[in-house]
Write an enzyme that holds these catalytic residues in place. Structure first.
Site, PDB file in Angstrom:
ATOM      1  N   ARG A 162      17.940 -63.858   2.075  1.00 15.67           N
ATOM      2  CA  ARG A 162      18.500 -63.239   3.295  1.00 15.67           C
ATOM      3  C   ARG A 162      19.992 -62.962   3.180  1.00 15.67           C
ATOM      4  O   ARG A 162      20.699 -62.840   4.159  1.00 15.67           O
ATOM      5  CB  ARG A 162      18.236 -64.092   4.540  1.00 15.67           C
ATOM      6  CG  ARG A 162      16.768 -64.279   4.852  1.00 15.67           C
ATOM      7  CD  ARG A 162      16.555 -64.628   6.308  1.00 15.67           C
ATOM      8  NE  ARG A 162      15.154 -64.813   6.589  1.00 15.67           N
ATOM      9  CZ  ARG A 162      14.534 -65.973   6.583  1.00 15.67           C
ATOM     10  NH1 ARG A 162      15.210 -67.078   6.316  1.00 15.67           N
ATOM     11  NH2 ARG A 162      13.259 -66.049   6.857  1.00 15.67           N
ATOM     12  N   GLU A 209      25.213 -47.792  13.487  1.00 18.17           N
ATOM     13  CA  GLU A 209      25.096 -46.362  13.804  1.00 18.17           C
ATOM     14  C   GLU A 209      24.207 -46.131  15.018  1.00 18.17           C
ATOM     15  O   GLU A 209      23.302 -45.298  15.009  1.00 18.17           O
ATOM     16  CB  GLU A 209      24.543 -45.606  12.586  1.00 18.17           C
ATOM     17  CG  GLU A 209      24.964 -44.143  12.564  1.00 18.17           C
ATOM     18  CD  GLU A 209      24.675 -43.447  11.241  1.00 18.17           C
ATOM     19  OE1 GLU A 209      25.355 -43.768  10.238  1.00 18.17           O
ATOM     20  OE2 GLU A 209      23.782 -42.614  11.211  1.00 18.17           O
ATOM     21  N   GLU A 233      35.306 -36.413   0.566  1.00 18.65           N
ATOM     22  CA  GLU A 233      35.141 -37.457   1.600  1.00 18.65           C
ATOM     23  C   GLU A 233      36.500 -37.836   2.205  1.00 18.65           C
ATOM     24  O   GLU A 233      36.581 -38.176   3.383  1.00 18.65           O
ATOM     25  CB  GLU A 233      34.475 -38.715   1.017  1.00 18.65           C
ATOM     26  CG  GLU A 233      33.055 -38.521   0.476  1.00 18.65           C
ATOM     27  CD  GLU A 233      31.972 -38.476   1.559  1.00 18.65           C
ATOM     28  OE1 GLU A 233      32.286 -38.601   2.761  1.00 18.65           O
ATOM     29  OE2 GLU A 233      30.799 -38.285   1.179  1.00 18.65           O
ATOM     30  N   HIS A 258      23.590 -32.652   3.023  1.00 19.09           N
ATOM     31  CA  HIS A 258      22.391 -33.327   2.480  1.00 19.09           C
ATOM     32  C   HIS A 258      21.256 -32.323   2.284  1.00 19.09           C
ATOM     33  O   HIS A 258      20.477 -32.429   1.333  1.00 19.09           O
ATOM     34  CB  HIS A 258      21.914 -34.434   3.432  1.00 19.09           C
ATOM     35  CG  HIS A 258      22.665 -35.719   3.245  1.00 19.09           C
ATOM     36  ND1 HIS A 258      22.606 -36.758   4.142  1.00 19.09           N
ATOM     37  CD2 HIS A 258      23.492 -36.142   2.254  1.00 19.09           C
ATOM     38  CE1 HIS A 258      23.369 -37.753   3.718  1.00 19.09           C
ATOM     39  NE2 HIS A 258      23.912 -37.402   2.579  1.00 19.09           N
ATOM     40  N   ASN A 285      29.331 -38.858   9.078  1.00 24.65           N
ATOM     41  CA  ASN A 285      28.366 -37.892   8.541  1.00 24.65           C
ATOM     42  C   ASN A 285      28.846 -36.462   8.705  1.00 24.65           C
ATOM     43  O   ASN A 285      28.061 -35.528   8.509  1.00 24.65           O
ATOM     44  CB  ASN A 285      27.016 -38.039   9.267  1.00 24.65           C
ATOM     45  CG  ASN A 285      26.428 -39.412   9.076  1.00 24.65           C
ATOM     46  OD1 ASN A 285      26.630 -40.034   8.043  1.00 24.65           O
ATOM     47  ND2 ASN A 285      25.714 -39.893  10.073  1.00 24.65           N
ATOM     48  N   LYS A 325      37.480 -45.735   7.665  1.00 20.04           N
ATOM     49  CA  LYS A 325      36.053 -46.046   7.615  1.00 20.04           C
ATOM     50  C   LYS A 325      35.754 -47.377   8.298  1.00 20.04           C
ATOM     51  O   LYS A 325      34.839 -47.483   9.111  1.00 20.04           O
ATOM     52  CB  LYS A 325      35.538 -46.046   6.172  1.00 20.04           C
ATOM     53  CG  LYS A 325      34.075 -46.516   6.120  1.00 20.04           C
ATOM     54  CD  LYS A 325      33.204 -45.848   5.146  1.00 20.04           C
ATOM     55  CE  LYS A 325      31.746 -46.247   5.411  1.00 20.04           C
ATOM     56  NZ  LYS A 325      30.813 -45.718   4.456  1.00 20.04           N
ATOM     57  N   ARG A 372      29.631 -44.093  14.610  1.00 14.91           N
ATOM     58  CA  ARG A 372      29.581 -44.062  13.140  1.00 14.91           C
ATOM     59  C   ARG A 372      29.152 -42.690  12.622  1.00 14.91           C
ATOM     60  O   ARG A 372      29.439 -42.330  11.482  1.00 14.91           O
ATOM     61  CB  ARG A 372      28.648 -45.171  12.624  1.00 14.91           C
ATOM     62  CG  ARG A 372      28.692 -45.288  11.111  1.00 14.91           C
ATOM     63  CD  ARG A 372      28.063 -46.558  10.578  1.00 14.91           C
ATOM     64  NE  ARG A 372      28.178 -46.591   9.128  1.00 14.91           N
ATOM     65  CZ  ARG A 372      28.093 -47.668   8.377  1.00 14.91           C
ATOM     66  NH1 ARG A 372      27.889 -48.838   8.948  1.00 14.91           N
ATOM     67  NH2 ARG A 372      28.218 -47.608   7.073  1.00 14.91           N
ATOM     68  N   HIS A 408      27.669 -33.713   6.493  1.00 17.73           N
ATOM     69  CA  HIS A 408      26.549 -34.257   5.718  1.00 17.73           C
ATOM     70  C   HIS A 408      25.182 -33.725   6.162  1.00 17.73           C
ATOM     71  O   HIS A 408      24.239 -33.766   5.376  1.00 17.73           O
ATOM     72  CB  HIS A 408      26.544 -35.791   5.806  1.00 17.73           C
ATOM     73  CG  HIS A 408      27.619 -36.441   4.969  1.00 17.73           C
ATOM     74  ND1 HIS A 408      28.959 -36.190   5.152  1.00 17.73           N
ATOM     75  CD2 HIS A 408      27.553 -37.336   3.947  1.00 17.73           C
ATOM     76  CE1 HIS A 408      29.668 -36.901   4.280  1.00 17.73           C
ATOM     77  NE2 HIS A 408      28.841 -37.606   3.539  1.00 17.73           N
ATOM     78  N   LYS A 455      26.199 -49.985   4.248  1.00 15.14           N
ATOM     79  CA  LYS A 455      24.908 -49.287   4.133  1.00 15.14           C
ATOM     80  C   LYS A 455      24.415 -49.409   2.699  1.00 15.14           C
ATOM     81  O   LYS A 455      25.126 -49.046   1.761  1.00 15.14           O
ATOM     82  CB  LYS A 455      25.079 -47.803   4.455  1.00 15.14           C
ATOM     83  CG  LYS A 455      24.997 -47.462   5.922  1.00 15.14           C
ATOM     84  CD  LYS A 455      24.966 -45.952   6.077  1.00 15.14           C
ATOM     85  CE  LYS A 455      24.954 -45.552   7.531  1.00 15.14           C
ATOM     86  NZ  LYS A 455      25.073 -44.091   7.686  1.00 15.14           N
ATOM     87  N   HIS A 487      27.156 -34.254  -4.576  1.00 17.25           N
ATOM     88  CA  HIS A 487      27.355 -34.619  -3.171  1.00 17.25           C
ATOM     89  C   HIS A 487      28.653 -34.045  -2.581  1.00 17.25           C
ATOM     90  O   HIS A 487      28.638 -33.423  -1.511  1.00 17.25           O
ATOM     91  CB  HIS A 487      27.355 -36.152  -3.072  1.00 17.25           C
ATOM     92  CG  HIS A 487      27.510 -36.659  -1.676  1.00 17.25           C
ATOM     93  ND1 HIS A 487      26.523 -36.561  -0.722  1.00 17.25           N
ATOM     94  CD2 HIS A 487      28.565 -37.250  -1.049  1.00 17.25           C
ATOM     95  CE1 HIS A 487      26.946 -37.073   0.415  1.00 17.25           C
ATOM     96  NE2 HIS A 487      28.183 -37.499   0.251  1.00 17.25           N
TER      97      HIS A 487
HETATM   98  N1  GLY Z   1      28.405 -42.890   4.420  1.00 16.90           N
HETATM   99  C1  GLY Z   1      28.277 -42.868   5.831  1.00 16.90           C
HETATM  100  C2  GLY Z   1      28.302 -44.228   6.427  1.00 16.90           C
HETATM  101  O1  GLY Z   1      28.616 -45.204   5.763  1.00 16.90           O
HETATM  102  O2  GLY Z   1      28.018 -44.373   7.592  1.00 16.90           O
END
Ligand code: GLY
Length: 354
Positions: free
Chosen positions: A111, A227, A175, A243, A236, A217, A232, A239, A133, A255
């Site tokens: 965990r 998110e 980014e 994407h 994106n 960030k 958050r 993106h 993430k 990317h």
């Molecule tokens: N890469 C987008 C995020 O971490 O939310």
């Protein structure tokens, strides 16, 4: 060296940014068994030479194909066979795909075992290694199995950028421009006036932009770690379209290049709706060009049917029924979420990519 410390949910993340700092940080922080999960192209000597005991090691190739559940199981098997405990460490040494897969394994073993990310690309330093993430792909769907799990420590050692290929370096800067355009006008201005220094990899300039990106960030992630609050999603920006471009080209478009085109397209959508101030699109196009990034599908040299792109967007995790929440820049350095229907998106795509 710059340090950013943030408490996110129930864990504390410390990010160290500087050049030649791995030894200093690891000597102080490590106190237990270590498994290094590293990308084959990355030299492990800076890390290994600082450790008091011999680490275990798993070496993986670069690229998205390592984001596979079988690799996660390989990591877990080694941890289990060698008797790793929660207070031991996984050190993830590599680019975004590598920190994603190692981070996911770290989050589920017992965990959660301590995770130290040492990103070796700009993209990793300003985005993938931060914010918790982690994910692997499954049956062709990107990032469909994953977790939110914050790293204990992130070491952004700029020494790793010395050997980063120029295309990858520039892709990561997309980014950084994203943070400037939506969250940080000071950063945007800095990027506009220092492109030569940054492209020449002047380390003071790089340290500054990695630092500002990290602060941006983590402050967003702190407010919306899972998110769920339409905060958050700003990360994106560019993106949703980006994407889709990656997906329909079988990830042939890197990317950073895809999200550069996505940022322009989503700002054009914002101007069309009347949310984005007039002139923002032109300034954005100029800065992207300054860094050698593409701003249209034409520059990417690809032809894609708009319906195919739209279908790819509909598979996006960010979709809510018939709507997508798009982060849209309002003026440079600020943004707002906009709930766009699929039909509205269809005609918007025609305008911005047609
Ligand atoms: N890469 C987008 C995020 O971490 O939310």
């Amino acid at each position: 060296m710059r340090v950013v410390e943030e408490s996110i949910c129930c864990s504390n993340t410390k990010v160290f940014i500087g050049r030649g700092i791995v030894r200093e940080i690891l000597e102080k922080e490590i106190n237990g068994n270590v498994l290094i999960v590293r990308q084959d192209a990355v030299d492990p000597k800076y890390v290994i030479s600082t450790l008091k005991t011999k680490p275990h090691e798993i070496v993986l190739p670069g690229g998205d194909q390592i984001k596979d559940i079988n690799i996660v199981m390989q990591i877990i098997q080694l941890l289990s066979e060698k008797g790793f405990q929660r207070r031991d460490y996984i050190i993830a040494l590599g680019g975004g795909a590598l920190t994603d897969v190692a981070g996911f394994a770290a989050s589920i073993y017992m965990r959660g075992i301590r995770l130290i990310n040492i990103p070796t690309t700009i993209l990793g330093m300003v985005d993938a290694a931060l914010g918790g993430k982690n994910a692997v792909n499954f049956h062709g769907i990107k990032n469909i199995i994953g977790s939110f799990y914050q790293p204990h420590i992130v070491i952004s050692d700029l020494i790793y950028l010395d050997t980063l290929p120029r295309k990858e370096f520039i892709g990561g800067l997309a980014e950084v421009i994203k943070y400037g355009a939506t969250l940080d006008y000071e950063l945007f201005k800095y990027l506009s006036s220092n492109s030569t220094r940054i492209l020449d990899r002047d380390y003071e300039a790089i340290e500054y932009i990695v630092y500002r990106s990290t602060i941006n960030k983590l402050s967003i992630v702190k407010h919306d770690p899972y998110e769920l609050k339409n905060v958050r999603i700003v990360l994106n920006y560019g993106h949703t379209v980006g994407h889709a471009i990656e997906a329909v080209t079988g990830f042939a478009v890197p990317h950073g290049m895809a999200i550069a085109v996505g940022m322009v397209c989503e700002a054009i959508i914002g101007e069309g709706i009347g949310i984005t101030e007039k002139g923002v699109v032109d300034i954005l196009v100029n800065i992207l060009k300054m860094y050698g990034l593409p701003t249209s599908l034409r520059e990417l040299n690809i032809r894609v049917e708009q319906e195919v792109l739209l279908n790819a967007m509909l598979k996006d995790k960010k979709r809510h029924g018939d709507y997508i929440y798009l982060p849209i820049p309002t003026s440079l350095g600020s943004w707002t979420p906009y709930k766009i229907s699929i039909n509205e998106m269809r005609s918007a795509i025609e305008k911005c990519l047609g």
